[in-house]
Write a protein that holds these residues in place. Sequence first.
Motif, mmCIF file in Angstrom:
data_model
loop_
_atom_site.group_PDB
_atom_site.id
_atom_site.type_symbol
_atom_site.label_atom_id
_atom_site.label_comp_id
_atom_site.label_asym_id
_atom_site.label_seq_id
_atom_site.Cartn_x
_atom_site.Cartn_y
_atom_site.Cartn_z
ATOM 1 N N SER A 122 1.520 2.948 -7.494
ATOM 2 C CA SER A 122 0.168 2.648 -6.913
ATOM 3 C C SER A 122 -0.712 3.547 -7.567
ATOM 4 O O SER A 122 -0.616 4.491 -8.389
ATOM 5 C CB SER A 122 0.500 3.001 -5.647
ATOM 6 N N GLU B 135 -2.150 5.956 -5.503
ATOM 7 C CA GLU B 135 -2.326 6.998 -4.510
ATOM 8 C C GLU B 135 -1.972 8.198 -5.189
ATOM 9 O O GLU B 135 -1.682 8.453 -6.265
ATOM 10 C CB GLU B 135 -1.205 6.599 -3.599
ATOM 11 N N PHE C 130 5.086 0.303 -4.380
ATOM 12 C CA PHE C 130 5.742 1.411 -3.359
ATOM 13 C C PHE C 130 6.611 0.608 -2.475
ATOM 14 O O PHE C 130 6.415 -0.616 -2.285
ATOM 15 C CB PHE C 130 4.980 2.463 -3.040
ATOM 16 N N GLY C 131 7.789 1.323 -2.174
ATOM 17 C CA GLY C 131 8.527 0.821 -1.164
ATOM 18 C C GLY C 131 9.641 -0.057 -1.693
ATOM 19 O O GLY C 131 9.134 -1.124 -2.199
ATOM 20 N N LYS C 132 10.915 0.161 -1.518
ATOM 21 C CA LYS C 132 11.915 -0.545 -1.847
ATOM 22 C C LYS C 132 11.985 -1.997 -1.418
ATOM 23 O O LYS C 132 12.160 -2.926 -2.220
ATOM 24 C CB LYS C 132 13.318 -0.056 -1.203
ATOM 25 N N ARG C 133 11.500 -2.276 0.104
ATOM 26 C CA ARG C 133 11.626 -3.650 0.600
ATOM 27 C C ARG C 133 10.294 -4.466 0.121
ATOM 28 O O ARG C 133 10.349 -5.753 -0.113
ATOM 29 C CB ARG C 133 11.734 -3.424 2.280
#
Lengths: 194, 313
Positions: free
Chosen positions: B81, B83, B114-117
Amino acid sequence: MPPLNYFVVESPDAVGREAYERIAADVLQDLDLIKVIDRLHIYVDPKVPIFVAAGMLRHMPRAIRVSDFANVNPGEKGIVIDIGDETYLAPLLQKLWARFGKESVDQPDRFTIVLPAGVAGEEDLGHVVVADPSETLYKDVIYALQYIAPEGFKVRRQYIRDEKFYYVASEDTLPGDIVETMVRPIFAKMGVTL
Amino acid sequence: MTTLVPVTYKGGVYRHDEIMDLIDDLGGYIVQKHVMAQDVVLQSFVPRDDIDLIREVAKPLAGEVTEAPLVGTEIAVVSPSLEIHHLPHTACDIAEYLRRSGAKTNMVGLARGFGKRIANLNDEERDIINEHDLAVYALGNFEECIRQKFPVLRQGIHVPIVVTGAPDRETLMRIIDPPVEGYVGGVGRIMHRFKRPEELAKLDELVDEVSRTLDARRDDLARDPLSIFPPRLMAIIGERIQEVSMLTHPTPVTAQMEGLRVKLPYDLYADDMRSLEVADGITIGDIADVKPSRMRNYILIRIKPFSETRILV
């Protein structure tokens, strides 16, 4: 980094644990929070997934008054405020303008403010509160934890009161009893009850 | 036939045009020219036998010629990202280091990396990454996250990939399946500038990994050469299409290993580009595909191999 009194990072992933130790140290240093935070315990497990940071703040910085950074010298013609440290000059001017009006606040140079004798009256200018660093401190601490936590952990619960703070984040919905099951035991490890 | 090798020339602005003329006279190509205050950096291809001559000419000008393995390549640095978690450190530090070795880098900040899910790659990101010669994925600290996320982030990517992450190289090789072209362990999410010797060593390792991957591709290309050497086509376009010289981009024409990115609007210039004659009776349209790029409204030129066109310019 000068050590906090207690700084522990726990994780089932050894490599990740080491990396987060470094991240936390870098972020606290960058945001100048090392002097503010006394104890910090971080637990992160990407498999659950959960990120918990809990800790204690040192004494909150007290409010800044005029006498902390300036000398107030009442004279016959007017009151001369002699500024020692410019950091809080701008909020001081704002306060003085609001109270006495711009036309009464004269600033012949960067380090001097002159108020007419009549306007300021008997009031003790030295005690006027100019800024309260603790106001923004809470925000800074939470921002730092947000910054340390893995980016994908968007669901979060945060708390900061009476020098204790915690920040819990996850990718999934947080269980309702997360504070009892995860945060309290961490505070217990630091020898503090939430 | 002389072999052209990628080199970087670093020197002062004073009389640098003499070096440019010399490279031109020797049959080399300047791919990129940077003028920074008093300094000039020229990324160029020069004949191997003439490097010493250039060094000699550059000596009184205090110029320096170094080999730069990544000149003439365009590399995507993919960050999960944009960020503060990933930038400026890691992603920008990696991009900057690759640029020092001569590459043209583009940062691709994924909308949802970002984030696994929830991690995914949208079609625009996929197409843009595929327009590069190689993609460097700057991933994070946890083995578990890389294992779960990476298959999604590489979906549809057919350019070589080099992955960086905090787990060591062996772990990365174990958790990434099917394998990618390169791995650099020990570089995860880092919140400070890369400056310690061990961190810089990691960046050197990354450059080695990237150049090894690209060398493998270059070897393939040597077996079935392109119809025209991209920097040569770049020089021709720069000479014939005047508008290129009026562009304010740092690299109005970006050289890639198998083509060029021309930063002119596709709708207005694609036909001129296709019909541009590169040699007697041979136009760009004969030896290359002129396609719209997914990056803004640029033109992407993909040069066809000799085996397809039977033309070698």
